[in-house]
Enzyme design. Structure first.
Site, PDB file in Angstrom:
ATOM      1  N   ARG A  50       0.845  -1.189   0.000  1.00 27.12           N
ATOM      2  CA  ARG A  50       0.000   0.000   0.000  1.00 27.12           C
ATOM      3  C   ARG A  50       0.884   1.243   0.000  1.00 27.12           C
ATOM      4  NH1 ARG A  50       1.607   1.671   4.107  1.00 27.12           N
ATOM      5  NH2 ARG A  50       0.469   3.585   3.806  1.00 27.12           N
ATOM      6  N   GLY A  51       0.193   2.417  -0.028  1.00 30.44           N
ATOM      7  CA  GLY A  51       0.934   3.665  -0.195  1.00 30.44           C
ATOM      8  C   GLY A  51       1.049   3.935  -1.691  1.00 30.44           C
ATOM      9  N   ALA A  52       0.757   5.174  -2.083  1.00 31.05           N
ATOM     10  CA  ALA A  52       0.613   5.486  -3.509  1.00 31.05           C
ATOM     11  C   ALA A  52       1.817   5.042  -4.354  1.00 31.05           C
ATOM     12  CB  ALA A  52       0.341   6.982  -3.669  1.00 31.05           C
ATOM     13  N   ARG A  85      -7.088  -0.359  -7.261  1.00 27.06           N
ATOM     14  CA  ARG A  85      -7.448   0.749  -6.360  1.00 27.06           C
ATOM     15  C   ARG A  85      -7.536   2.022  -7.212  1.00 27.06           C
ATOM     16  NH1 ARG A  85      -4.344   1.319  -0.814  1.00 27.06           N
ATOM     17  NH2 ARG A  85      -6.314   2.315  -0.253  1.00 27.06           N
ATOM     18  N   GLN A 182      -3.058   2.273   9.789  1.00 24.63           N
ATOM     19  CA  GLN A 182      -1.719   2.360   9.203  1.00 24.63           C
ATOM     20  C   GLN A 182      -0.770   3.134  10.124  1.00 24.63           C
ATOM     21  OE1 GLN A 182      -4.585   2.833   7.559  1.00 24.63           O
ATOM     22  NE2 GLN A 182      -4.431   2.322   5.394  1.00 24.63           N
ATOM     23  N   ASP A 223      -2.034  10.876  -2.224  1.00 26.41           N
ATOM     24  CA  ASP A 223      -2.352   9.816  -3.180  1.00 26.41           C
ATOM     25  C   ASP A 223      -2.594  10.368  -4.578  1.00 26.41           C
ATOM     26  OD1 ASP A 223      -3.100   8.637  -0.410  1.00 26.41           O
ATOM     27  OD2 ASP A 223      -2.844   6.964  -1.790  1.00 26.41           O
ATOM     28  N   ASN A 233      -5.667  12.442   0.194  1.00 25.74           N
ATOM     29  CA  ASN A 233      -4.801  11.628   1.050  1.00 25.74           C
ATOM     30  C   ASN A 233      -5.698  10.860   2.016  1.00 25.74           C
ATOM     31  OD1 ASN A 233      -2.113  10.797   1.867  1.00 25.74           O
ATOM     32  ND2 ASN A 233      -2.503  11.889   3.763  1.00 25.74           N
ATOM     33  N   LYS A 234      -5.087  10.057   2.844  1.00 25.94           N
ATOM     34  CA  LYS A 234      -5.824   9.179   3.762  1.00 25.94           C
ATOM     35  C   LYS A 234      -6.926   9.936   4.515  1.00 25.94           C
ATOM     36  CE  LYS A 234      -5.608   5.679   4.157  1.00 25.94           C
ATOM     37  NZ  LYS A 234      -6.547   4.785   3.402  1.00 25.94           N
TER      38      LYS A 234
HETATM   39  O1  MRU Z   1      -4.824   3.257   1.908  1.00 25.36           O
HETATM   40  P1  MRU Z   1      -3.349   3.455   1.957  1.00 25.36           P
HETATM   41  O2  MRU Z   1      -2.721   2.899   3.189  1.00 25.36           O
HETATM   42  O3  MRU Z   1      -2.664   2.982   0.699  1.00 25.36           O
HETATM   43  O4  MRU Z   1      -3.175   5.039   2.014  1.00 25.36           O
HETATM   44  C1  MRU Z   1      -1.909   5.598   1.935  1.00 25.36           C
HETATM   45  C2  MRU Z   1      -1.905   7.062   2.119  1.00 25.36           C
HETATM   46  O5  MRU Z   1      -2.912   7.709   2.218  1.00 25.36           O
HETATM   47  C3  MRU Z   1      -0.571   7.721   2.095  1.00 25.36           C
HETATM   48  O6  MRU Z   1      -0.605   8.909   2.838  1.00 25.36           O
HETATM   49  C4  MRU Z   1      -0.214   8.058   0.647  1.00 25.36           C
HETATM   50  O7  MRU Z   1      -0.374   6.959  -0.192  1.00 25.36           O
HETATM   51  C5  MRU Z   1       1.155   8.555   0.552  1.00 25.36           C
HETATM   52  S1  MRU Z   1       2.345   7.248   0.739  1.00 25.36           S
HETATM   53  C6  MRU Z   1       3.836   7.996   0.618  1.00 25.36           C
END
Ligand code: MRU
Length: 331
Positions: A50-52, A85, A182, A223, A233-234
């Site tokens: 996970r993470g963009a 996603r 997370q 993201d 973002n999250k």
């Molecule tokens: O749902 P996730 O855990 O993939 O969400 C991730 C985030 O929102 C992060 O802040 C974003 O992807 C940046 S990662 C450097």
């Protein structure tokens, strides 16, 4: 700077993709060994990776695996991975690049393109950390949400890499990041390994602590950055931006330019992933509410550009954040 301990979040040997299964952290460090696009798409959907930036890297390797095994599967595997996603533009961008490479040069070119994407994200994180650390050098008490370290973003990460590069951190506050935690599970895992002093807070506590003057700056990842500078973002990021603006402290977004989407005009046009209701009804398998409680579970929210003090990328810092400064980063 200390690095995240082994096993690495993503490892590739040209034939297999190895992912540290993030759904099991911090309790267990188990590695998933994946050899096809379906397995990679499933790992992305489940947030095992996970993470963009890292879902882009994983998807790129997933498509490279698919065309290496069966060149005929290019289009179906590309479509499968692309829809795993919706919010982080890195995923679509990465699989489009690998598809173009495969069409032009076959499986070897697809593998080389996936490796190039991985290397670019690793290099970007170093530059983001350096730019962010000089912008925020005086910050001692940063607050962050979700996980934006090596688990999320290649190399050292984005927002967490900035925080780790700050010269005088006294304490990092990490929001737990309901519903999938997370922050509690992954950011705390990374902060512990980085040796940074930290404390965990429930998401609802953060705006009040900002108001009480306990935070110097909010530093988050992204993201997708729209052309006008709005940032997805999250979920839970937007309230932090509101609180930071009300308290007059910086609200800084850090991420690679691979998260900027010039084709998305503004935040309202960013697709926001809605995830399964069970993620909210349960935690660690335990039921937290009535079994059939109706739920909304948007995984992301959008922070308007006007609330963002600066956007830190590997190419430099946009400040103020608006259509012009974002376009300048992409030139
Ligand atoms: O749902 P996730 O855990 O993939 O969400 C991730 C985030 O929102 C992060 O802040 C974003 O992807 C940046 S990662 C450097």
């Amino acid at each position: 700077m200390p690095q995240l301990a082994a096993p690495p979040p993503i490892a590739w040997d040209g034939r297999e993709l190895r992912l540290l299964d993030q759904t099991l952290l911090p309790a267990r460090e188990e590695v998933l060994v994946l050899r096809d696009a379906a397995g990679v798409a499933d790992a992305i959907r489940r947030l095992a990776v996970r993470g963009a930036p890292n879902i882009g890297v994983a998807a790129a390797y997933g498509l490279a695996l698919a065309v290496t095994d069966d060149p005929e599967s290019l289009e179906s595997s590309w479509a499968l991975l692309r829809r795993a996603r919706p919010t982080a533009v890195n995923l679509a961008r990465a699989v489009d690049r690998v598809r173009d490479a495969a069409l032009a040069g076959g499986a070897a070119a697809a593998r080389a393109e996936a490796e190039a994407i991985h290397a670019e994200e690793d290099a970007a994180s170093d530059a983001i950390a350096a730019h962010g650390a000089s912008l925020l050098a005086a910050v001692r008490r940063p607050l962050t949400i979700c996980n934006t370290g090596a688990l999320a973003a290649g190399g050292r990460g984005s927002a967490l890499a900035v925080i780790a590069a700050l010269p005088a951190v006294e304490q990092v506050l990490a929001c737990e990041t309901r519903p999938l935690l997370q922050g509690s599970r992954l950011t705390v895992y990374e902060l512990r390994r980085l040796g940074l002093p930290h404390a965990l807070v429930v998401d609802g506590a953060a705006p009040g602590l900002i108001r009480r003057g306990e935070i110097d700056a909010v530093v988050v990842g992204c993201d997708r950055v729209a052309a006008n500078g709005d940032v997805a973002n999250k979920v839970g990021t937007y309230p932090l931006a509101l609180a930071a603006a009300a308290a007059g402290i910086p609200f800084v977004v850090a991420g690679p330019t691979s998260s900027i989407d010039a084709a998305t005009p503004d935040g309202a046009a960013i697709p926001i992933e809605e995830r399964d209701a069970e993620e909210v009804r349960r935690a660690g398998g335990a039921l937290l509410t009535l079994p059939d409680t109706p739920v909304r579970n948007p995984a992301f929210d959008v922070t308007p550009a006007a609330l963002i003090t600066a956007l830190v990328t590997e190419r430099g810092v946009a400040r103020p954040v608006d259509g012009e400064s974002v376009a300048e980063l992409l030139r």
